[in-house]
Every structure is written in structure tokens, then in C-alpha cells.
Design an enzyme around this catalytic site. Structure first.
Site, PDB file in Angstrom:
ATOM      1  N   LYS A  48     -11.993  -5.209  -0.152  1.00  0.00           N
ATOM      2  CA  LYS A  48     -10.619  -5.129  -1.102  1.00  0.00           C
ATOM      3  C   LYS A  48     -10.680  -3.395  -1.785  1.00  0.00           C
ATOM      4  O   LYS A  48     -12.072  -3.083  -1.597  1.00  0.00           O
ATOM      5  CB  LYS A  48     -11.651  -5.952  -2.349  1.00  0.00           C
ATOM      6  CG  LYS A  48     -11.092  -5.462  -3.265  1.00  0.00           C
ATOM      7  CD  LYS A  48     -10.865  -7.210  -4.388  1.00  0.00           C
ATOM      8  CE  LYS A  48     -10.019  -6.934  -5.660  1.00  0.00           C
ATOM      9  NZ  LYS A  48      -8.538  -5.698  -5.337  1.00  0.00           N
ATOM     10  N   GLY A  75      -6.203  -5.445 -10.923  1.00  0.00           N
ATOM     11  CA  GLY A  75      -6.647  -4.183 -11.592  1.00  0.00           C
ATOM     12  C   GLY A  75      -8.374  -3.747 -10.610  1.00  0.00           C
ATOM     13  O   GLY A  75      -8.801  -2.745 -11.508  1.00  0.00           O
ATOM     14  N   CYS A 133      -2.110   3.664  -6.432  1.00  0.00           N
ATOM     15  CA  CYS A 133      -2.787   3.554  -8.167  1.00  0.00           C
ATOM     16  C   CYS A 133      -2.122   4.760  -8.662  1.00  0.00           C
ATOM     17  O   CYS A 133      -1.645   5.960  -8.296  1.00  0.00           O
ATOM     18  CB  CYS A 133      -4.263   4.100  -8.004  1.00  0.00           C
ATOM     19  SG  CYS A 133      -5.182   2.683  -6.627  1.00  0.00           S
ATOM     20  N   LYS A 170      -1.963   3.819   2.722  1.00  0.00           N
ATOM     21  CA  LYS A 170      -1.503   2.821   2.527  1.00  0.00           C
ATOM     22  C   LYS A 170      -0.725   3.332   1.502  1.00  0.00           C
ATOM     23  O   LYS A 170      -0.777   2.989   0.660  1.00  0.00           O
ATOM     24  CB  LYS A 170      -2.305   1.663   2.446  1.00  0.00           C
ATOM     25  CG  LYS A 170      -1.698   0.419   1.881  1.00  0.00           C
ATOM     26  CD  LYS A 170      -2.589  -0.995   1.693  1.00  0.00           C
ATOM     27  CE  LYS A 170      -1.500  -2.533   1.211  1.00  0.00           C
ATOM     28  NZ  LYS A 170      -3.189  -3.367   1.433  1.00  0.00           N
ATOM     29  N   THR A 198       1.760  -3.606  -2.337  1.00  0.00           N
ATOM     30  CA  THR A 198       2.913  -4.845  -2.849  1.00  0.00           C
ATOM     31  C   THR A 198       3.630  -4.700  -3.535  1.00  0.00           C
ATOM     32  O   THR A 198       4.150  -3.494  -3.566  1.00  0.00           O
ATOM     33  CB  THR A 198       1.918  -5.594  -3.917  1.00  0.00           C
ATOM     34  OG1 THR A 198       1.578  -4.845  -4.701  1.00  0.00           O
ATOM     35  CG2 THR A 198       0.826  -6.538  -3.587  1.00  0.00           C
ATOM     36  N   GLY A 222       2.990 -12.166  -0.527  1.00  0.00           N
ATOM     37  CA  GLY A 222       3.789 -12.954   0.082  1.00  0.00           C
ATOM     38  C   GLY A 222       5.162 -13.126   0.960  1.00  0.00           C
ATOM     39  O   GLY A 222       5.717 -11.917   0.799  1.00  0.00           O
ATOM     40  N   GLY A 250       3.840 -10.892   3.475  1.00  0.00           N
ATOM     41  CA  GLY A 250       4.581 -12.235   4.201  1.00  0.00           C
ATOM     42  C   GLY A 250       4.381 -12.146   5.485  1.00  0.00           C
ATOM     43  O   GLY A 250       4.780 -13.462   5.926  1.00  0.00           O
ATOM     44  N   GLY A 271      -2.707 -10.606   3.950  1.00  0.00           N
ATOM     45  CA  GLY A 271      -3.128 -11.129   2.706  1.00  0.00           C
ATOM     46  C   GLY A 271      -2.987 -12.490   2.052  1.00  0.00           C
ATOM     47  O   GLY A 271      -4.008 -13.720   2.085  1.00  0.00           O
ATOM     48  N   THR A 272      -1.664 -12.801   1.334  1.00  0.00           N
ATOM     49  CA  THR A 272      -1.223 -13.912   0.607  1.00  0.00           C
ATOM     50  C   THR A 272      -1.961 -14.927   1.451  1.00  0.00           C
ATOM     51  O   THR A 272      -2.249 -16.121   0.509  1.00  0.00           O
ATOM     52  CB  THR A 272      -0.146 -13.553  -0.050  1.00  0.00           C
ATOM     53  OG1 THR A 272      -0.069 -12.521  -0.768  1.00  0.00           O
ATOM     54  CG2 THR A 272      -0.365 -15.505  -0.878  1.00  0.00           C
TER      55      THR A 272
END
Ligand code: FAD
Ligand code: FAD
Ligand code: FMN
Ligand code: FMN
Ligand code: FES
Ligand code: FES
Lengths: 313, 281, 313, 281
Positions: A48, A75, A133, A170, A198, A222, A250, A271-272
Site C-alpha cells: 500500500k 485517502g 496524489c 504509476k 483508478t 474493477g 479490472g 487489485g479489486t
């Protein structure tokens, strides 16, 4: 049909036995998934995004399910880099997991500070620099949406961290010209690119009749965003064919992973999908291997970017 | 190896029965050996909508009761309210359907080593895990009283068998359609006093848990509550389910209710900060 | 709970009895849906974007279903403005449908030419200017991704068409700073904004191992993109609260339509949902009315942008 | 009012039966009065995956046969290959399930007014609409021969009842597991010649339709083929299903196969341009 496929991959000078990684922010620091499979069985754990100081993150609700996707506004809650390096990294290395540390900052300086702390840690495979960010020094404009700021973040990290540790920048898909941003961070010293973070979205709660998320907007992830991820990877691979890409967005099956690889990804973060299926990473890894074998690939790397080949069969 | 989710497994299980009970569905699953590691308070996370589902996240449900003696081997009972698309899908699954579950998850109610006086308070389907808990407390020699509340009578879940484990059961509904008119909290302090309550175990809407916490804050009573926050993963990897909780050192952290909960010490939850964030660290 | 809600709405000086419209390119020229409901029962028919000349569009495959969405690459196949104005518009007006004509061009000049042709047509309610087209005069860069080009398109249309007919500028979400583009086209004379066009995406066919669509990339539409649409509408309404928005993107139920309206849309176009459900527009219209009534709104306009209200209940 | 989709309706219908037949499922629907407007060649568009489906588009299936005399009122039969997620879902629907359909859609096979010699050619499930067509042609006094082809025998759909309407039926499989080894096209010109064929009606893979068109181009035979292009809407509003077709004036247009098809004149289709676009207009 069943010959073994060499599934190993590289990002910069980092080698991984498998191309399937966790996605930053979707595996916490690894302990939680370790009950479901040994962490060394996947390519790498991408941790993370960690900041210099501990952070509470955003108020709840932090998530909303959407059709074939979800929004999150966490956040960047986390313990801060010092606690993270003291507790989480040693544990992961003990598990014999490959570790990619994701860092995030609010200023260009903060990214450099994080890089300095990482420099002294041995055993990690790469650093992923999450530049999606808000830049507090520039009206909260997201670094990854600002070609100049994103270049300067990577430049700062490169200079601080030295030449060894691969830097994966990223990027956010929420930009007009993704290849231009990609080119900028590569020029500034990124060895690889992580695509995509995302997509900015929002849900209105029709009962309260206000934005549902505590943070108002959130990041869409996703299956819903997979076509955006494939497009982003394809575009950037076409523009910068020599730069390795860690693809994501996704992926929940081996077929999805293969799509991203054919588009140009050398590795795939999941991820999701782990939220709905704790063993998704292992299933995707196995399905991918079968699909590659069925298509006659002897190595994963032969499939990377294969959708870009010249006309012909 | 892992210390978190330490007995959780992902497994395909079969629906043994699905009965409507008032506003809820009582769903019995054949889960095999999973029952061995389930404790009252734990929950299960279930995939919904089938193979082609647009719903990508699991739904969380309290484990109402488990049994290992039936003819089927280990069984697990859930009490499900048809709330949105996911829970409605679950309530529509019939005998023989297969479900993909991850269980057991989360913390369990703490069981005292001494025989104490326990008060169990449930709101709506929040009573589900309390009957299994009552059995266990009873078997440890505790005295168990129970208060159940809901907006209407059809939302009171109180099965006959369950009532055997409790000393007394008092029901409140807001519209007076069952039991007393009002809320479980309205005579709470009296009941605590009259019955010498040592520990309250509660499960239900967040507002109810907060109200109980506030009422008992001036007493010696321990309050263990099972919270319900919106969860994306249920296994601790997404950080969506957090609650502001005060730690031993007095600082407040955003703790994951799927890992550090759902059962938490009511007095440690910063109810005033739910939906907000504590001052910056 | 069941008081009648005044569902009428306006975009610039155009009035519509209902806020539910077709989306450009998702109702052809109207005839095809007329079997399923009378076209006058919806707010307006927004016609498929028309260009000056007839066009074949892109090769097939032109579509790929994706999780809760689809990609299309039609490439603006159509009969050209002259045939369109001669055949399709009169038929629609005969049906007593309100008509919004969508126009698209490859040069700034082409948009002005189209506007000139429209000027002489009476009975149409508004013109929607689809600027999500490649600008052949600037390396194929999509007009809507270039603040300057999008401003100049609208400026040209405004000057040609005169002051009467409302101009709705349709924007792409694939930009870094949507409010800035929106501000530009409003300054140039747009009376309203249409948000959002499709999101750029791609699917790789894992059998042919090439991009699945004939046009390689395609536009992502359907429920998958609804969170992006809500975000875009919310952002732009916050920046330009006085500019009416025709919202669209993934609406398939009355609840979806309500979300877009609360975020700031004065009208809602329904596109992809009609593919799966020919009577979607009527169902959405009726569900929306019920939802508004249940929330105590006497008029649709009271709900527009309601999610932006100050703190309070 | 509308001239397009002129008899199409959207309706919830019930599955009367679902049987496996070789590699396919034969699905019988209770559709009521819809049958009155169905003609051989028309298709039906069906929602798949249920309420919470991530599949947002309908799937198209040829109407295999309709009947208005059965005990159920109007029934419609489909022959479905479990191909991907949507058709697999359809094949898994059991008796009593409800389906959301739009039908009838598209063009129908042209029925001659004179008693002609017809050759019906089906590839795989492409034979589905041909048996209903055969009945109709027979009733108009036509002589009906039929050729069916597939890769393997299990993919030949040729029901017993259907065979009654045809004069002769010849089967080809590529692996020789049923009938002759090879393809339907291999002796086509001979058959046309020997049997004095006036019209060919075909349905099957695009490659087969193209091959037939090319073979008969030098003959007088009329070739009506039912094409199969990927469709997003099935009702003419999305423009995804287009094919390059030469019009009377010699120009080529991209026509919608859901509205101007699926039945088209084989000689008008620019098979060489499928997947390409004609020169600019
Ligand atoms: C630890 C725990 C135990 C629970 N136990 C029970 C139980 O025993 N019986 C029961 O009927 N319900 C229980 N719930 C609530 C249940 O999880 C929700 O009703 C369900 O997730 C709603 O899903 P849906 O698709 O029907 O609704 P939707 O509103 O469509 O769900 C949309 C999303 O929001 C989330 N969500 C919505 N409501 C809730 C909620 N109240 N809590 C958490 N997430 C929510 C869903 O998980 C989903 O991701 C429990 C929740 C938690 C966290
Ligand atoms: C006019 C017409 C008549 C048809 N008749 C029959 C029939 O009688 N029996 C039968 O078994 N099949 C028939 N098909 C093919 C059938 O529509 C597809 O097999 C089905 O749509 C595949 O959906 P899926 O979800 O199973 O596969 P997927 O591959 O997952 O489908 C993904 C998407 O691609 C589209 N698609 C995929 N394959 C095809 C295809 N071959 N043709 C058109 N669209 C496709 C689907 O509609 C869907 O939108 C017909 C198609 C058309 C256009
Ligand atoms: C709950 C959640 C938290 C995330 N946190 C981070 C993060 O801390 N750092 C980061 O770079 N990306 C973060 N992401 C983005 C993911 O790493 C990934 O790029 C994105 O979710 C797309 O992949 P997916 O569709 O497989 O989830 C997060 C995503 C989710 C859903
Ligand atoms: C098949 C298809 C064709 C489209 N053609 C056009 C077009 O010609 N002009 C235009 O402005 N938008 C076009 N769009 C975009 C839609 O009008 C709409 O903005 C978008 O699809 C989002 O809405 P939806 O999710 O409801 O479909 C098209 C979309 C689809 C799916
Ligand atoms: S639900 Fe994901 S961390 Fe708790
Ligand atoms: S399938 Fe939509 S126009 Fe033919």
C-alpha cells in the site's frame, strides 16, 4: 498444448518468477492474504502506498459498489514509512515474497525523503512511485495530471535513490495525453510504468441526495475499467515499446491478464479482484499459464505486446 | 503462517434450506469443518449474483448459529434481510444452490471465564448472532437476559429454540406491533441495575450501539458490540471498513472493523467521529 | 407521495416536457424506436451525429461487450446533412417529437457549414455539437481534448447559426481538466453542455491476439461509466452552476437518472440502455417521476444540482 | 406508425422446455400472439444473465420454428449453441424460467409465389430456421432439398419431424463423424444442376455463405442467405451490425444486418469487403 511456459518477467533490472502481482492498496501489507496462499507464490507484493508520516485517511463511507466496479476513497491511510520499514518489510522478506514498495507524497520533497529512507533497505525489488496524489504546493493538482510535476517527482526519486533500485512510475488515466506524461517520467529516470491507477468517479446517494463517499469523489476500479486499462497500456506501449509496463485495471481472470499482456504489459497487478476472491491472484496466475501454453508461447515475454505485431495471421 | 484471518477459508458450500421468517430469510448452509473455527460474533462473506454478476464484492453476514451434530455435518445458519440487490439474490437461492463463502472472519464476542450476568441486546437482524452466544454463555454458567428491538414486529427475529437459552426476553417495537412500544434503550439503566448486569453484548444498527455505549458510560458495565460498517473485502486488505477507535495509549486510530471487529469494546469506539476523521496524527 | 411532479425542463431557451432524451448515436434517426413508444412521449430525440457528406464509418467488428458496458467504433456512419435534413427531420417533426440535431465535423469549417445548413430548418429545438471527433487539421487530435480547438468550433457555430437556436456542446471526459474545456466553450457561445461522451477504451481479442474492434480503440459506454459521468457533471456544475447540463453515461434506471440530476444535469440522455431495452426511455422517465415525487420535489428543476447544497439535512 | 421493426414487441415469456440435442439446446418458449407475425428468417433478441447481470446487451437467435396449435398457444423454438457466457446462461434456464425477449426482428426469407425447386443449406445451428422454412415452401408446392454441414456430427441439427418436409437431406461433417466427409459446398454445382435448383436458402457461418455465393455466381440461381454479424441492439439503433451491400444503383452501402437482414441476397453482399470499408463515398 501442455508444454511448460517460462512465466518469469522483469521490470528494469528486477526479476520476478511470475508476472502476477498484488496492486498497491489492495493487499494491505500482505499478512491478510497470507492465510489464503503463500506470498512467495506470486510475482511480487506491491505494498500500500506509504507516506512519510502516519495518516488517518478519509472519512467513511470509503467505498461504493458500482456496476462491475467500485469506488474507493481511502485517502492513503497508513502507518508512515518508518513503522512500515520496521514492521512490514522484514515480515514480507521473511515470507520470501518479492516486495515492491509503493510511495506517495504531497510534495516533490516528500517523495525524495521517502526514496532516501528506502535506499538503506535491502531486499526490496523495486519502488513504485504513486504520483496520483494531490500536490499541496500546486492547488492540489494531482502530480500525475501535470507533466512537469510528475517529471520532477521521478527526477527527485531517481537522484536520491541512486541507480540500482528500479523505479516504476504509476500513472493516472485521467489525462488528455497519457503517452506524453509517460515519456516525461521515463526521461526523468523511471525504469518502468505502472498503468493504470483508478479513474476518478463519483456516486450520489439518492437517499441522502449528496455524494455518497466521505471524500466526495473516489477512484473507480474493477472490471468496469478494464477497457480503459487495455487502451492505456496499448497506447503507451506503442509510444514507448522499450519501456516495461506493469499493467492493472479490472483484471479478475487469466483472460483479462492475457489481454493486458498482449497490449504490452510485462507484469499484471491484481487489485479489486482480491476483494471478491481472496485467491484471485493464484487462479489468475494458473489460468494465464494455461492460456499462454494453449497459444504456443514458450515464454511470457513472447506474449508481451504481441497485439502490436505487423499484419499477418 | 498468518496471524490475521487465521482460520478463514474460501469454500463452495450448499444451501440446505431457506425459510422466510418474518421480514428475514433463515438460510442454512452445509459448511463442513468450517464450523469448528466459528465463534459467536464472527461473520461470513458471500459472493452474490452468480457467474455473470455485476456485483463484484462479497456481502457480509453475521454467523447466526452453527451446529456440528446434525445429519449433514457442520451447518451454519444466517439471518438475512432482503435489503438491496445482493441480499435479495441471496434470499432467492433455494435448497441445493451453491454459494462461494469465506469464513469465519473477524473478531468474536469475548466469553468470560467466570459465570457473570449478561445482557444481550439485538436490533433487527442483529439478534442473529446473539442466540448462539446465549447458548455458549449459558453453558459457562452465565445468567443471560435479552432485549430485542426493531421498527416493526416482523423485523424481530426470535426463534423458539433460541428462547430456551435465555432467562428472560423482552421485545420492543417502535410501532408497538410486538412487545413494548419503544426502543431497547428506554429502560436500559434500570434493567442493568435490577439485574446486576456485568456485561452487555450488542449487535444492531450503529445508532443503537452508540446509544447503549453512552447510557452505560457512567456504569461499570462492559459493552461488547458488533459493529456494521460497509465492507468491500471483509478480509482486511481494502481499508474501507474503518472506525475511529481509541487505543490504550489514548490515541485514536482508524481500525478495520473486519479484522479488529466486528466485535469491539463499545467504550473504545469514538462514535462522535464515525463518518469523520480524528485530528491529524 | 403521489403529487404530480412538473417534469419539464429547459436547455438554453429550448423547453422540453420531459428531461429524458435519447443519446446521439443510440437511436439512429428515431424511426426504429417508434415501434416501441411514441417519440413525442420523451423529452427529445437527439439524432445521430451528422456530417456534411455521407460516410461509411469504420470496419466491423464495431462493438465489443465489456463488463457492464460496451465499446463501439461506428466512425460516424451516416447519410450526410442534406439527406438527413430532407428525410429524417421532417419525419420526426411529423411525429411531434422534439428534435435536437447532433453535428460532427473534421474541421472547424465543417462545423460551421453544418450550422449554416441547420439555420434554415425550422422546428428543431437545439443543436448538439459533438466535438469528440478527430481534427484532421491538427494531427487528428480530438477537438474536445484541445481547449483552443473546441472553443473555435463553438465560436464558429455560434457565429453562423445566429442567436436563436440553443447550442449544446458535447464534451469528452478523456481530458485532464474538464471544467476548463467547459468554460472555454461556454465563453465561445455554448448555451448548454452535454456530458459525457464515451470514454476511450480497447479490447484485445485473445483468440486473434489483436485489437478486437476494426477501429482498434472504441468508446466505452453503459453502466460501467456512470460514476465517471456523475463526477464530470458534478465537477462542471460546481464550476459553472448557471450553465445547463444534458447529462448522460450509463443511465439505465430512474435511480441512475436521478443521480445525474442531483449532480447537476437538467436533462438526461439515455444511450446504451436502449440497446438492451427498447422501452428504457419510458421506464426511466416514469421511475424518475416516482422517485422525485417520493422525495417531495414539486418540480424537476428543484432537484437539479441538489447534491451541491450547503451542509444541513 | 413505424415502418421499421413493424411487428416487434418486447415481452416476458416463459420457458416451456429446454432439451439438449447434440451440441445444442432446443428451447421452447411460450410467446403467445407473437407467433402470428414471425416468418422464417426472423430472429429474436433475448436479455441474458438476469437482474444483476454484467451482460448489458441482448443475444440474437434465429427463430427455429413457431407453432400456434399446441396446447400452450403460440410457441417458439430456438436452437442454441452454448458459446459464451450469455448463450450458456440461456442454455441453463429451465422450464418455468422467464425471459425478456424482443421479436420478431429482421427480414424473412422470400417465399416464391410459384412452386420452385429450393435448396436449403445449413451450417451448424444455421439449420434451425430452415425446417420452418421447408414446411412453408412445401406447403406452397415447392420441391425442397436440404444440405447440412458442421465440423462434427454433434453439431448437425436435424430433428426427425423436420426431415418430413424435405425431399432429400444430405449431411456433411468435416471429420466424417456423420454423413459424408467434407463440406456442403463440395458438390454444390452438381446438385444445383442435377436437381434444377432455382433458389438457395442458406444460413450458417459467414464463410459458408460467401463460398455458396461465389459458387453460384456463374449460375442463374438466386441465393438468399441469413447472415450473422455481431449485434448490440438488434433493432437498428446502434449501427454495429453493418455489412457492405451493393445497391441497385451499383453503389455499396454499409447496411444493418438486423434491419436489412439477416436475410439478404447473397450476390449483393460484398463478401470481399466484410471487415473492411468500401471506398469513401
Ligand atoms: C459484519 C457484518 C455483519 C452483517 N450481518 C448481517 C446479517 O446477519 N444479516 C443481514 O441481513 N445483514 C447483515 N449485514 C448487512 C449486509 O452485509 C448488507 O445488508 C448487505 O451487504 C447489503 O448488500 P445488498 O447488495 O443487498 O445491498 P446494497 O445496498 O445494494 O449493497 C451495495 C454495497 O454496499 C454494501 N452495504 C450495503 N449496506 C450495508 C450494510 N448495512 N452493511 C455493510 N455493507 C453494506 C454492500 O456490501 C455492497 O457492497 C452485515 C454487515 C456486516 C458488515
Ligand atoms: C441474426 C442472428 C441469429 C443467430 N442465431 C443463432 C441461433 O439460432 N443459435 C445460436 O446458437 N446462435 C445464434 N446466433 C449467434 C448468437 O447470437 C451468439 O452465439 C451469442 O450472441 C453469443 O453470446 P455469448 O454471450 O454466448 O458469447 P460471447 O462471445 O460472450 O458474446 C459477447 C458479445 O458478442 C456477441 N456475439 C458473440 N458471438 C456472436 C455471433 N456469433 N453472432 C452475433 N453476435 C455474437 C454477443 O451478442 C455479445 O454481445 C445468431 C446471431 C445472429 C446475429
Ligand atoms: C481500495 C483501493 C485502494 C487503493 N490504494 C492505492 C494506493 O495506496 N496506491 C496506489 O498506487 N494505488 C492504489 N489503488 C489503485 C490500485 O492499485 C489499482 O491501480 C487500481 O485499483 C486498478 O486495478 P484493479 O481494477 O485491479 O483494482 C487502490 C485501489 C483500491 C480499490
Ligand atoms: C453505438 C454508439 C454510437 C454513438 N454515436 C454517437 C454519435 O454519433 N455522436 C455522439 O455525440 N455520441 C455518440 N455516442 C455517445 C452517446 O451519445 C453517449 O454520450 C454515451 O454512449 C454515453 O451514454 P450511455 O452510456 O447512455 O450510452 C454513441 C454511443 C454509442 C454506444
Ligand atoms: S472490509 Fe476490507 S479492510 Fe475491512
Ligand atoms: S444491431 Fe444495432 S443496428 Fe443492428
Amino acid at each position: 498444448m501442455t508444454m511448460p511456459v517460462d512465466m518469469s518477467t522483469t521490470l528494469g533490472n528486477a526479476w520476478f518468477p511470475s508476472p502476477i502481482f498484488t496492486a498497491s492498496g489492495c493487499a494491505s501489507s500482505g499478512k491478510e492474504l497470507a492465510q489464503f496462499f503463500p506470498l512467495k507464490d506470486i510475482g511480487a507484493v506491491v505494498t500500500k502506498s506509504v507516506m512519510t508520516k502516519p495518516r488517518h485517511g478519509r472519512p467513511t463511507p470509503r467505498m461504493a459498489e458500482t456496476p462491475s466496479g467500485m469506488l474507493n476513497s481511502i485517502g492513503l491511510q497508513g502507518p508512515g514509512i518508518d513503522a512500515f520499514l520496521a514492521n512490514d518489510v522484514p515480515w514480507l522478506l521473511e515470507q520470501k515474497a518479492r516486495v515492491i514498495v509503493s510511495i506517495a507524497g504531497e510534495t516533490i520533497e516528500e517523495y525524495s525523503t521517502l526514496a532516501r529512507k528506502l535506499r538503506s533497505i535491502s531486499g526490496i525489488s523495486a519502488v513504485e512511485v504513486n504520483i496520483s496524489c494531490p500536490n499541496v504546493e500546486n492547488r492540489g493538482l494531482v502530480f500525475a495530471c501535470d507533466p512537469d510535476a510528475s517529471r520532477r517527482v521521478i527526477d527527485g526519486v531517481r537522484k536520491t535513490i541512486g541507480g540500482e533500485l528500479p523505479i516504476i512510475a504509476k500513472l493516472s488515466p485521467d489525462v488528455t495525453d497519457l503517452p506524453a506524461i509517460a515519456r516525461g517520467v521515463v526521461d526523468a529516470g523511471a525504469d518502468a510504468l505502472a498503468l493504470i491507477n483508478t479513474v476518478l468517479g463519483m456516486v450520489i446517494n439518492i437517499d441522502s441526495m449528496r455524494p455518497h463517499l466521505g471524500g466526495k469523489t473516489g477512484g473507480l476500479s474493477g472490471p468496469a475499467i478494464k477497457p480503459v486499462a487495455v487502451r492505456a497500456i496499448y497506447q503507451v506501449h506503442a509510444a514507448l515499446p522499450q519501456v516495461p509496463i506493469l499493467g492493472m485495471g479490472g483484471v479478475s481472470t487469466g483472460r483479462d491478464a492475457l489481454e493486458l499482456i498482449l497490449a504490452g504489459a510485462s507484469g499484471v497487478s491484481v487489485g479489486t479482484a482480491s476483494f471478491g476472491n481472496p485467491t484471485a491472484l493464484i487462479q489468475i496466475r494458473d489460468e494465464l499459464q494455461t492460456l499462454l501454453a494453449a497459444r504456443g508461447f514458450a515464454t511470457l515475454s513472447q506474449a508481451v505486446g504481441y497485439a502490436h505485431r505487423e499484419e499477418g495471421p | 503462517m498468518a496471524t490475521i484471518n487465521k482460520s478463514a477459508v474460501q469454500q463452495i458450500v450448499t444451501v440446505l434450506s431457506n425459510k422466510r421468517v418474518g421480514a428475514y430469510h433463515q438460510i442454512l448452509l452445509n459448511v463442513g469443518d468450517i464450523v469448528k473455527s466459528c465463534r459467536p460474533g464472527n461473520f461470513v462473506a458471500i459472493s452474490v449474483g452468480g457467474d455473470a454478476s455485476k456485483m463484484i464484492l462479497r456481502r457480509a453476514f453475521a454467523i447466526s448459529r452453527t451446529s456440528d451434530s446434525s445429519q449433514y455435518g457442520g451447518t451454519m445458519e444466517l439471518i438475512v434481510a432482503p435489503h438491496g440487490a445482493g441480499s435479495r439474490w441471496l434470499c432467492a437461492q433455494s435448497e441445493g444452490s451453491e454459494l462461494d463463502i469465506v469464513a469465519p472472519l473477524g473478531t468474536a464476542f469475548g466469553i468470560p471465564t467466570e459465570p457473570i450476568n449478561a445482557l444481550l441486546i439485538g436490533g433487527g437482524y442483529g439478534s442473529a448472532p446473539l442466540f448462539g452466544l446465549a447458548d455458549l454463555l449459558k453453558s459457562r454458567g452465565c445468567k443471560v437476559d435479552m432485549l430485542l428491538g426493531a421498527s416493526v414486529g416482523s423485523k424481530i427475529y426470535a426463534p423458539m429454540e433460541g428462547k430456551r437459552s435465555v432467562n428472560s426476553l423482552k421485545i420492543y417495537t417502535e410501532d408497538g406491533s410486538m412487545g413494548e412500544t419503544g426502543r431497547v434503550t428506554q429502560s436500559l439503566l434500570e434493567i442493568i441495575e435490577n439485574r446486576n448486569i456485568d456485561v452487555i453484548y450488542s449487535c444492531g444498527p450503529m445508532g443503537m450501539l452508540q446509544a447503549i455505549t453512552e447510557l452505560v458510560s457512567a456504569t461499570e458495565v462492559i459493552h461488547q458490540c458488533a459493529v456494521e460498517e460497509s465492507m468491500a473485502c471483509g478480509i482486511g486488505i481494502c481499508m474501507t471498513c474503518v472506525l475511529p477507535v481509541t487505543k490504550a495509549d489514548g490515541t485514536t486510530s482508524m481500525l478495520r472493523s473486519c479484522i479488529d471487529g466486528p466485535v469491539m469494546d463499545g467504550s473504545s469506539v469514538r462514535w462522535d467521529l464515525v463518518g469523520k476523521v480524528p485530528d491529524s496524527l
